[in-house]
Design an enzyme around this catalytic site. Sequence first.
Site, mmCIF file in Angstrom:
data_model
loop_
_atom_site.group_PDB
_atom_site.id
_atom_site.type_symbol
_atom_site.label_atom_id
_atom_site.label_comp_id
_atom_site.label_asym_id
_atom_site.label_seq_id
_atom_site.Cartn_x
_atom_site.Cartn_y
_atom_site.Cartn_z
ATOM 1 N N ASN A 6 -4.380 1.690 -3.477
ATOM 2 C CA ASN A 6 -4.920 1.792 -4.836
ATOM 3 C C ASN A 6 -5.124 0.384 -5.387
ATOM 4 O O ASN A 6 -4.170 -0.276 -5.780
ATOM 5 C CB ASN A 6 -3.925 2.587 -5.707
ATOM 6 C CG ASN A 6 -4.372 2.665 -7.154
ATOM 7 O OD1 ASN A 6 -5.522 2.378 -7.482
ATOM 8 N ND2 ASN A 6 -3.460 3.071 -8.032
ATOM 9 N N LYS A 8 -6.628 -0.464 -8.092
ATOM 10 C CA LYS A 8 -6.660 -0.514 -9.567
ATOM 11 C C LYS A 8 -7.853 -1.377 -10.017
ATOM 12 O O LYS A 8 -8.893 -1.325 -9.391
ATOM 13 C CB LYS A 8 -5.322 -1.029 -10.097
ATOM 14 C CG LYS A 8 -4.140 -0.270 -9.483
ATOM 15 C CD LYS A 8 -2.829 -0.585 -10.107
ATOM 16 C CE LYS A 8 -1.738 0.219 -9.401
ATOM 17 N NZ LYS A 8 -0.452 0.118 -10.040
ATOM 18 N N HIS A 91 -2.669 9.427 -12.286
ATOM 19 C CA HIS A 91 -1.883 8.201 -12.128
ATOM 20 C C HIS A 91 -1.212 7.852 -13.452
ATOM 21 O O HIS A 91 -1.795 8.038 -14.520
ATOM 22 C CB HIS A 91 -2.786 7.051 -11.664
ATOM 23 C CG HIS A 91 -1.997 5.861 -11.235
ATOM 24 N ND1 HIS A 91 -1.477 4.965 -12.141
ATOM 25 C CD2 HIS A 91 -1.596 5.446 -10.010
ATOM 26 C CE1 HIS A 91 -0.799 4.040 -11.472
ATOM 27 N NE2 HIS A 91 -0.865 4.307 -10.177
ATOM 28 N N GLU A 93 -0.752 5.178 -14.963
ATOM 29 C CA GLU A 93 -1.491 4.248 -15.837
ATOM 30 C C GLU A 93 -2.560 4.992 -16.640
ATOM 31 O O GLU A 93 -2.853 4.642 -17.780
ATOM 32 C CB GLU A 93 -2.085 3.106 -15.004
ATOM 33 C CG GLU A 93 -1.005 2.107 -14.621
ATOM 34 C CD GLU A 93 -1.215 1.404 -13.295
ATOM 35 O OE1 GLU A 93 -2.351 1.387 -12.785
ATOM 36 O OE2 GLU A 93 -0.215 0.875 -12.756
ATOM 37 N N GLU A 159 5.393 8.919 -7.689
ATOM 38 C CA GLU A 159 5.419 7.528 -8.127
ATOM 39 C C GLU A 159 6.270 7.399 -9.391
ATOM 40 O O GLU A 159 5.770 7.618 -10.499
ATOM 41 C CB GLU A 159 3.997 7.051 -8.458
ATOM 42 C CG GLU A 159 3.040 7.077 -7.303
ATOM 43 C CD GLU A 159 1.943 6.033 -7.479
ATOM 44 O OE1 GLU A 159 1.830 5.178 -6.598
ATOM 45 O OE2 GLU A 159 1.240 6.056 -8.495
ATOM 46 N N GLY A 165 4.807 -1.490 -9.758
ATOM 47 C CA GLY A 165 4.583 -2.902 -10.056
ATOM 48 C C GLY A 165 5.823 -3.673 -10.476
ATOM 49 O O GLY A 165 5.727 -4.795 -10.969
ATOM 50 N N SER A 201 5.921 -0.009 -5.851
ATOM 51 C CA SER A 201 6.516 -1.221 -5.254
ATOM 52 C C SER A 201 6.733 -1.125 -3.744
ATOM 53 O O SER A 201 7.702 -1.680 -3.209
ATOM 54 C CB SER A 201 7.830 -1.577 -5.960
ATOM 55 O OG SER A 201 7.567 -1.955 -7.285
HETATM 56 P P1 PGA Z 1 2.427 -0.812 -6.850
HETATM 57 O O1 PGA Z 1 1.475 0.320 -7.452
HETATM 58 O O2 PGA Z 1 2.468 -0.615 -5.362
HETATM 59 O O3 PGA Z 1 1.768 -2.116 -7.238
HETATM 60 O O4 PGA Z 1 3.761 -0.634 -7.460
HETATM 61 C C1 PGA Z 1 1.461 1.608 -6.916
HETATM 62 C C2 PGA Z 1 0.548 2.516 -7.713
HETATM 63 O O5 PGA Z 1 0.519 2.396 -8.951
HETATM 64 O O6 PGA Z 1 -0.162 3.357 -7.162
#
Ligand code: PGA
Length: 248
Positions: A6, A8, A91, A93, A159, A165, A201
């Site tokens: 992903n 983003k 997601h 976000e 997640e 992140g 992460s």
């Molecule tokens: P990350 O993001 O690996 O940077 O923690 C994962 C995601 O949001 O899909």
Amino acid sequence: MFIAANWKMNLDKRLILEFSNNLNDFKFSNQVEACIFPPMTYVDYLNQLVSKLPISVGGQNCHYKNFGAFTGEVSPKFLQDTGCEYVIVGHSERRTFNNENNNEIKLRAQSAVDTNLKVILCVGENLSDRKNGHASEFVEKQLLECLPNNFENSLIAYEPIWSIGTGRIPNYYEINEMHENIKKIILQTINKEIKVLYGGSVNLANINNILDIPNVDGVLVGGASLKAKDFLAIYTAAVKHLQKNHIT
Ligand code: PGA
């Protein structure tokens, strides 16, 4: 085994070209499926760049209608038209910054499934729910409220919001327990087993331990998927994991 990248709102046209050039000589395995989710404007571009490779391209989100007066939105039909096989829906976000609630996420997921896209439906608790021991309850509610009909060919990504992140992840027992629960709920609801990915992460340091968790069927990777070298190292870890466990 499934590796989802992903991106983003990262990587521009130049960096995407550079990324894809680094994939060309890599020997992919037919045991590990990979899908990259670039920014929407580059879905078509990336799809053309990887057209000869066993890599799918997907959308990071889609609307619940195929056409209409929805400025700035992307329709599942358009994603399918541009060669997407997958779409991420729900997601955290999107839930946080775009106020998408379970009801809307279900509509978006349903519309994607109805358009023959495979959905990666994201669920995950926040830190206070994890600390208060309500993580399973929270995720179960999300699942039951977001699951569309005909979900059989789709996937779930667990997640935890506090893990995205941040460099922090649940312990391996907690991940296994949550995945097991998710699989149980899905089995009871649609009477079919589906893959559950872990996301949050994931990086080169923890990928082997995460893949060793029994109920983990793959990973959804954000930050650590932005460099081709790291993406391929994570992919290679998945191939080696299968070889180690004699899974063919
Ligand atoms: P990350 O993001 O690996 O940077 O923690 C994962 C995601 O949001 O899909």
